[in-house]
Scaffold this motif. Structure first.
Motif, PDB file in Angstrom:
ATOM      1  N   PHE A 187    -123.741 -28.158   2.661  1.00  0.00           N
ATOM      2  CA  PHE A 187    -123.527 -27.740   1.279  1.00  0.00           C
ATOM      3  C   PHE A 187    -122.499 -26.623   1.330  1.00  0.00           C
ATOM      4  N   VAL A 188    -121.384 -26.794   0.618  1.00  0.00           N
ATOM      5  CA  VAL A 188    -120.298 -25.816   0.647  1.00  0.00           C
ATOM      6  C   VAL A 188    -119.999 -25.301  -0.757  1.00  0.00           C
ATOM      7  N   MET A 189    -119.479 -24.073  -0.810  1.00  0.00           N
ATOM      8  CA  MET A 189    -119.017 -23.507  -2.076  1.00  0.00           C
ATOM      9  C   MET A 189    -117.778 -22.674  -1.809  1.00  0.00           C
ATOM     10  N   GLY A 190    -116.946 -22.544  -2.835  1.00  0.00           N
ATOM     11  CA  GLY A 190    -115.822 -21.622  -2.769  1.00  0.00           C
ATOM     12  C   GLY A 190    -116.309 -20.221  -3.093  1.00  0.00           C
ATOM     13  N   ASP A 191    -115.595 -19.209  -2.631  1.00  0.00           N
ATOM     14  CA  ASP A 191    -115.986 -17.827  -2.913  1.00  0.00           C
ATOM     15  C   ASP A 191    -115.740 -17.453  -4.373  1.00  0.00           C
ATOM     16  N   ASN A 192    -114.787 -18.097  -5.022  1.00  0.00           N
ATOM     17  CA  ASN A 192    -114.525 -17.884  -6.443  1.00  0.00           C
ATOM     18  C   ASN A 192    -115.324 -18.943  -7.199  1.00  0.00           C
ATOM     19  N   PRO A 202    -111.791 -13.781  -3.257  1.00  0.00           N
ATOM     20  CA  PRO A 202    -110.712 -12.971  -2.703  1.00  0.00           C
ATOM     21  C   PRO A 202    -110.489 -13.170  -1.201  1.00  0.00           C
ATOM     22  N   THR A 203    -111.304 -13.966  -0.525  1.00  0.00           N
ATOM     23  CA  THR A 203    -111.169 -14.139   0.927  1.00  0.00           C
ATOM     24  C   THR A 203    -109.835 -14.762   1.294  1.00  0.00           C
ATOM     25  N   LEU A 204    -109.478 -15.855   0.635  1.00  0.00           N
ATOM     26  CA  LEU A 204    -108.192 -16.526   0.850  1.00  0.00           C
ATOM     27  C   LEU A 204    -107.516 -16.681  -0.503  1.00  0.00           C
ATOM     28  N   GLU A 205    -106.224 -16.400  -0.533  1.00  0.00           N
ATOM     29  CA  GLU A 205    -105.492 -16.448  -1.794  1.00  0.00           C
ATOM     30  C   GLU A 205    -104.547 -17.640  -1.837  1.00  0.00           C
ATOM     31  N   ASN A 206    -104.252 -18.077  -3.046  1.00  0.00           N
ATOM     32  CA  ASN A 206    -103.344 -19.198  -3.275  1.00  0.00           C
ATOM     33  C   ASN A 206    -102.034 -18.968  -2.522  1.00  0.00           C
ATOM     34  N   GLY A 207    -101.602 -19.980  -1.775  1.00  0.00           N
ATOM     35  CA  GLY A 207    -100.329 -19.916  -1.071  1.00  0.00           C
ATOM     36  C   GLY A 207    -100.407 -19.399   0.354  1.00  0.00           C
ATOM     37  N   GLU A 208    -101.526 -18.819   0.759  1.00  0.00           N
ATOM     38  CA  GLU A 208    -101.641 -18.349   2.138  1.00  0.00           C
ATOM     39  C   GLU A 208    -101.733 -19.550   3.089  1.00  0.00           C
ATOM     40  N   THR A 209    -101.163 -19.392   4.265  1.00  0.00           N
ATOM     41  CA  THR A 209    -101.264 -20.420   5.300  1.00  0.00           C
ATOM     42  C   THR A 209    -102.332 -19.975   6.287  1.00  0.00           C
ATOM     43  N   TYR A 220    -109.815 -29.721   1.457  1.00  0.00           N
ATOM     44  CA  TYR A 220    -110.406 -28.580   0.761  1.00  0.00           C
ATOM     45  C   TYR A 220    -110.768 -27.509   1.773  1.00  0.00           C
ATOM     46  N   VAL A 221    -110.670 -26.254   1.349  1.00  0.00           N
ATOM     47  CA  VAL A 221    -111.099 -25.119   2.158  1.00  0.00           C
ATOM     48  C   VAL A 221    -112.290 -24.500   1.439  1.00  0.00           C
ATOM     49  N   LYS A 222    -113.458 -24.492   2.098  1.00  0.00           N
ATOM     50  CA  LYS A 222    -114.689 -24.000   1.481  1.00  0.00           C
ATOM     51  C   LYS A 222    -115.534 -23.267   2.516  1.00  0.00           C
ATOM     52  N   ARG A 223    -116.561 -22.586   2.034  1.00  0.00           N
ATOM     53  CA  ARG A 223    -117.497 -21.856   2.894  1.00  0.00           C
ATOM     54  C   ARG A 223    -118.794 -22.651   3.024  1.00  0.00           C
ATOM     55  N   VAL A 224    -119.290 -22.789   4.245  1.00  0.00           N
ATOM     56  CA  VAL A 224    -120.564 -23.455   4.487  1.00  0.00           C
ATOM     57  C   VAL A 224    -121.680 -22.536   3.985  1.00  0.00           C
ATOM     58  N   ILE A 225    -122.526 -23.081   3.105  1.00  0.00           N
ATOM     59  CA  ILE A 225    -123.623 -22.305   2.523  1.00  0.00           C
ATOM     60  C   ILE A 225    -124.969 -22.755   3.087  1.00  0.00           C
ATOM     61  N   ALA A 226    -125.201 -24.051   3.128  1.00  0.00           N
ATOM     62  CA  ALA A 226    -126.493 -24.560   3.620  1.00  0.00           C
ATOM     63  C   ALA A 226    -126.252 -25.641   4.664  1.00  0.00           C
ATOM     64  N   LEU A 227    -127.152 -25.675   5.636  1.00  0.00           N
ATOM     65  CA  LEU A 227    -127.041 -26.561   6.796  1.00  0.00           C
ATOM     66  C   LEU A 227    -127.935 -27.788   6.630  1.00  0.00           C
ATOM     67  N   PRO A 228    -127.739 -28.801   7.477  1.00  0.00           N
ATOM     68  CA  PRO A 228    -128.552 -30.013   7.386  1.00  0.00           C
ATOM     69  C   PRO A 228    -130.054 -29.707   7.418  1.00  0.00           C
ATOM     70  N   GLY A 229    -130.787 -30.357   6.490  1.00  0.00           N
ATOM     71  CA  GLY A 229    -132.240 -30.195   6.435  1.00  0.00           C
ATOM     72  C   GLY A 229    -132.723 -28.995   5.650  1.00  0.00           C
ATOM     73  N   THR A 282    -102.752 -26.220  10.600  1.00  0.00           N
ATOM     74  CA  THR A 282    -102.533 -25.243   9.540  1.00  0.00           C
ATOM     75  C   THR A 282    -102.774 -25.914   8.198  1.00  0.00           C
ATOM     76  N   SER A 283    -103.154 -25.097   7.246  1.00  0.00           N
ATOM     77  CA  SER A 283    -103.353 -25.591   5.887  1.00  0.00           C
ATOM     78  C   SER A 283    -102.938 -24.491   4.925  1.00  0.00           C
ATOM     79  N   VAL A 284    -102.264 -24.875   3.871  1.00  0.00           N
ATOM     80  CA  VAL A 284    -101.879 -23.932   2.829  1.00  0.00           C
ATOM     81  C   VAL A 284    -102.972 -23.946   1.768  1.00  0.00           C
ATOM     82  N   VAL A 285    -103.475 -22.757   1.436  1.00  0.00           N
ATOM     83  CA  VAL A 285    -104.508 -22.642   0.409  1.00  0.00           C
ATOM     84  C   VAL A 285    -103.891 -23.014  -0.929  1.00  0.00           C
ATOM     85  N   ASP A 286    -104.500 -23.995  -1.591  1.00  0.00           N
ATOM     86  CA  ASP A 286    -103.990 -24.488  -2.861  1.00  0.00           C
ATOM     87  C   ASP A 286    -105.002 -24.151  -3.947  1.00  0.00           C
ATOM     88  N   GLY A 287    -104.723 -23.120  -4.719  1.00  0.00           N
ATOM     89  CA  GLY A 287    -105.618 -22.727  -5.799  1.00  0.00           C
ATOM     90  C   GLY A 287    -106.365 -21.439  -5.484  1.00  0.00           C
TER      91      GLY A 287
END
Length: 174
Positions: A132-137, A44-51, A79-88, A34-39
Motif C-alpha cells: 500500500f503506497v501513498m504520496g507525501d502530498n 515536500p520530500t521530492l519536488e516536481n522536476g527533480e531527477t 510513479y514515485v510513492k512511499r511504501v506505507i503498509a506491507l503484505p498481510g 533515474t526518474s524525473v519527478v512529474d508532479g
C-alpha cells in the motif's frame, strides 16, 4: 614518438572508452535508473522536476520496507510513492491518524496539514506480495487510496537513493 606508439596509444584510449561505456550501460540497465519527478504528489520530500537516482539491486536481496520511496512501473507511466503498509498488514486512517495493524503510525515525513488531507478509510487488509503506497502530498497524490490500488512486488522497480538534479539540491533521500 613513433607511429606504432601513437597507434598503441589510440588503441588503449579506445579500449578504455569502450570499457567505460560498457560499465555505464551495465550500471544503467541493472543497478541504477533515474526518474524525473512529474508532479507534486511527493512534495515536500521530492519536488516536481527533480531527477532521482533509484537503486534497482536493493530489492533483489531485500523486501521493500515501510517508509521506502519506490519507483512503481506501470504500463502508461512510472510513479514515485512511499511504501506505507506491507503484505498481510491492515491499514486505516481515522481522525487524521494512520493505523497499521491497529497501532498509530508516526508519519514524521509529512506535515500536519497533509495529515488532514489523507482522508478516512479502512481498515483495509493488504494482500500477500502487495504493498500500500501513498504520496507525501496527500491532497494531490494518485496512490493506493484512489487509483493505483495495491502495488504488486514485481511492479516495484527500485528504491530512491539520491536527488541528482538540480545539482544545488543533490542529497540523499530520507
Amino acid at each position: 614518438m613513433g607511429k606504432s606508439e601513437r597507434k598503441n596509444g589510440w588503441k588503449e584510449w579506445t579500449k578504455a572508452i569502450l570499457i567505460a561505456i560498457l560499465i555505464a550501460f551495465v550500471l544503467r540497465s541493472f543497478v541504477f535508473v533515474t526518474s524525473v519527478v512529474d508532479g507534486e504528489s511527493m512534495e515536500p520530500t521530492l519536488e516536481n522536476g527533480e531527477t532521482v537516482l533509484f537503486n534497482k539491486l536493493t530489492y533483489l536481496f531485500n523486501e521493500p520496507e515501510r517508509g521506502d520511496i519506490v519507483i512503481i512501473n506501470r504500463p502508461q507511466k512510472n510513479y514515485v510513492k512511499r511504501v506505507i503498509a506491507l503484505p498481510g498488514e491492515t491499514v486505516a486512517v481515522k481522525n487524521q491518524t494512520l493505523y497499521i495493524d491497529g497501532e498509530p503510525y508516526d508519519q514524521s515525513f509529512i506535515t500536519d496539514n497533509e495529515l488532514n488531507n489523507t482522508g478516512q478509510f479502512g481498515p483495509i487488509q493488504i494482500p500477500e506480495n502487495s504493498y500500500f503506497v501513498m504520496g507525501d502530498n496527500r491532497k494531490l497524490s494518485k496512490d493506493s487510496r484512489n487509483g493505483l490500488g495495491f502495488i504488486s512486488e514485481e511492479n516495484i522497480t527500485g528504491k530512491s537513493e539520491f536527488i541528482i538534479f538540480p545539482f544545488n539540491e543533490w542529497s540523499m533521500i530520507k
